[in-house]
Design an enzyme around this catalytic site. Structure first.
Site, PDB file in Angstrom:
ATOM      1  N   TRP A   1       0.824  -1.217   0.000  1.00  0.00           N
ATOM      2  CA  TRP A   1       0.000   0.000   0.000  1.00  0.00           C
ATOM      3  C   TRP A   1       0.854   1.261   0.000  1.00  0.00           C
ATOM      4  CZ3 TRP A   1      -1.512  -3.964   3.638  1.00  0.00           C
ATOM      5  CH2 TRP A   1      -2.696  -4.628   3.293  1.00  0.00           C
TER       6      TRP A   1
ATOM      7  N   HIS B   1      -6.846   2.621   0.917  1.00  0.00           N
ATOM      8  CA  HIS B   1      -8.023   1.760   0.811  1.00  0.00           C
ATOM      9  C   HIS B   1      -9.176   2.360   1.612  1.00  0.00           C
ATOM     10  CE1 HIS B   1      -5.949  -0.701   4.293  1.00  0.00           C
ATOM     11  NE2 HIS B   1      -6.090   0.556   4.584  1.00  0.00           N
TER      12      HIS B   1
ATOM     13  N   ARG C   1      -3.044   5.200  -4.795  1.00  0.00           N
ATOM     14  CA  ARG C   1      -1.783   4.504  -4.530  1.00  0.00           C
ATOM     15  C   ARG C   1      -0.674   5.057  -5.390  1.00  0.00           C
ATOM     16  NH1 ARG C   1      -3.736  -1.683  -3.395  1.00  0.00           N
ATOM     17  NH2 ARG C   1      -5.305  -1.007  -1.907  1.00  0.00           N
TER      18      ARG C   1
HETATM   19  N1  DAH Z   1      -8.132  -3.013   2.005  1.00  0.00           N
HETATM   20  C1  DAH Z   1      -7.716  -4.157   1.223  1.00  0.00           C
HETATM   21  C2  DAH Z   1      -6.931  -3.680   0.029  1.00  0.00           C
HETATM   22  O1  DAH Z   1      -7.016  -2.542  -0.306  1.00  0.00           O
HETATM   23  C3  DAH Z   1      -8.913  -4.969   0.793  1.00  0.00           C
HETATM   24  C4  DAH Z   1      -9.587  -5.602   1.958  1.00  0.00           C
HETATM   25  C5  DAH Z   1      -9.185  -6.848   2.410  1.00  0.00           C
HETATM   26  C6  DAH Z   1     -10.597  -4.949   2.634  1.00  0.00           C
HETATM   27  C7  DAH Z   1      -9.783  -7.433   3.489  1.00  0.00           C
HETATM   28  C8  DAH Z   1     -11.204  -5.538   3.731  1.00  0.00           C
HETATM   29  C9  DAH Z   1     -10.792  -6.776   4.150  1.00  0.00           C
HETATM   30  O2  DAH Z   1     -12.201  -4.934   4.397  1.00  0.00           O
HETATM   31  O3  DAH Z   1     -11.385  -7.349   5.211  1.00  0.00           O
HETATM   32  O4  DAH Z   1      -6.237  -4.426  -0.584  1.00  0.00           O
END
Ligand code: DAH
Length: 337
Positions: free
Chosen positions: A154, A168, A194
């Site tokens: 990230w 995210h 990102r």
């Molecule tokens: N935030 C993660 C990403 O951007 C995706 C994600 C994974 C969100 C697991 C979630 C989770 O809420 O439980 O790659």
């Protein structure tokens, strides 16, 4: 004689009038109720001889009639001129006009509205979280301490005041847990950012659809049910999906959700990169540490969360080959939908 003077002046002015407005003004000036000709008529009774009065009346009315004719003639002349000008114009004024172009909603906006409606129907409330956020909410409260290698997934853009572009929509999770009491059912469909090497599958700006559900007894079964329901609504009843074990620090267990590639039916093609499946979400059961950070007792409650990638989903559904089209503003792209 005064009548001659008025008459001469009237004819000269009328013949020089170059607009309908000017002509109208002259009509008022000479023929109006308080116009110059009526003025002359009103002076007739002052003449002493009956004979003079009669003659004056005749003469003034003659002039009046001539002025009327002059006005009409000049009016005709002006109209002729306009017609000539229209005919000489370098374009055709009689051609029908262009249809005004009507706009339409961006495919992402349409998906967002559909998704919102669907999940509102399931009792989820829409929330938002800052696009520019703190390290705390984007990372550390989500069980991603600084120096943790998973941060490499990230990478983002940082501001001088320690804030950063959120990577995210998961940055809404701890905020919402702190502000609410279980059962918690919230969602957000919004932008993330990102620091990416841009290519057909990666953009610096993209969307995520995040859901958080915290209650007693929330299980992987609920996650499976909800994600299948969502995917079937988007890709159709026959959609096949699979869960694949995947690591995210803020869930335990964690999964990647894949959809069977609708283009090749799983045989492998260009769209799915020969995999047969397309990864469209990360999900899992909310990690006990994250629940605690949100002020929720993990002994009593459990939660599920996911982050779907709507851009990816639309690429698969609509056969879009480059994620950069979504923010490119190219009308040729947008007009297809
Ligand atoms: N935030 C993660 C990403 O951007 C995706 C994600 C994974 C969100 C697991 C979630 C989770 O809420 O439980 O790659």
């Amino acid at each position: 004689m005064k009548l001659d003077e008025v008459g001469r002046r009237a004819f000269s002015e009328i013949s020089q009038a170059d607009s309908p407005k000017r002509l109208e003004d002259l009509k008022v000036k000479y023929l109006g109720r308080k116009g110059e000709i009526n003025q002359l008529l009103s002076e007739i009774p002052k003449l002493s001889k009956e004979e003079d009065r009669r003659q004056a009346g005749v003469l003034i009315n003659e002039v009046k009639q001539k002025v009327e004719e002059a006005l009409a003639a000049q009016d005709f002349k002006l109209r002729q001129k306009t017609v000539k000008e229209i005919k000489a114009a370098p374009f055709d004024l009689t051609e029908p006009g262009l249809d005004p172009e009507s706009g339409s909603l961006h495919p992402l906006t349409r998906l967002r509205e559909f998704t919102r409606d669907t999940f509102e129907g399931l009792g989820f409330e829409e929330v938002s979280a800052p696009h520019l956020d703190t390290d705390e909410h984007n990372f550390s409260l989500l069980n991603i301490p600084s120096e943790h290698p998973s941060r490499d997934l990230w990478d983002t853009l940082y501001l001088e005041d320690d804030r950063m572009m959120r990577t995210h929509t998961s940055n809404m999770q701890v905020r919402e847990m702190r502000n609410r009491k279980p059962p918690i059912r919230v969602m957000t469909f919004d932008r993330c950012f990102r620091y990416e090497n841009i290519d057909p599958k990666h953009s610096h700006t993209f969307s995520q659809f995040e859901v958080l559900y915290v209650d007693k007894g929330v299980s992987m079964g609920h996650l499976k049910f909800l994600s299948d329901l969502f995917l079937q609504k988007i890709f159709g009843e026959k959609t096949q999906t699979r869960f694949r074990p995947k690591y995210y620090p803020f869930v335990e267990p964690g999964v990647g959700i894949d959809a069977l590639c609708p283009f090749c039916g799983g045989r492998g093609c260009k769209v799915c990169g020969m995999a047969g499946w397309v990864e469209i979400a990360g999900a899992g059961l909310v990690h006990p540490t994250v629940l605690k950070n949100g002020g929720i007792n993990p002994e009593k409650y459990s939660g599920l969360a996911w982050g779907f990638g709507p851009d990816r989903m639309l690429m698969v559904k609509l056969g879009i080959d480059d994620i950069r089209h979504f923010n490119g503003g190219d009308l040729r792209f947008l007009k297809q939908f």
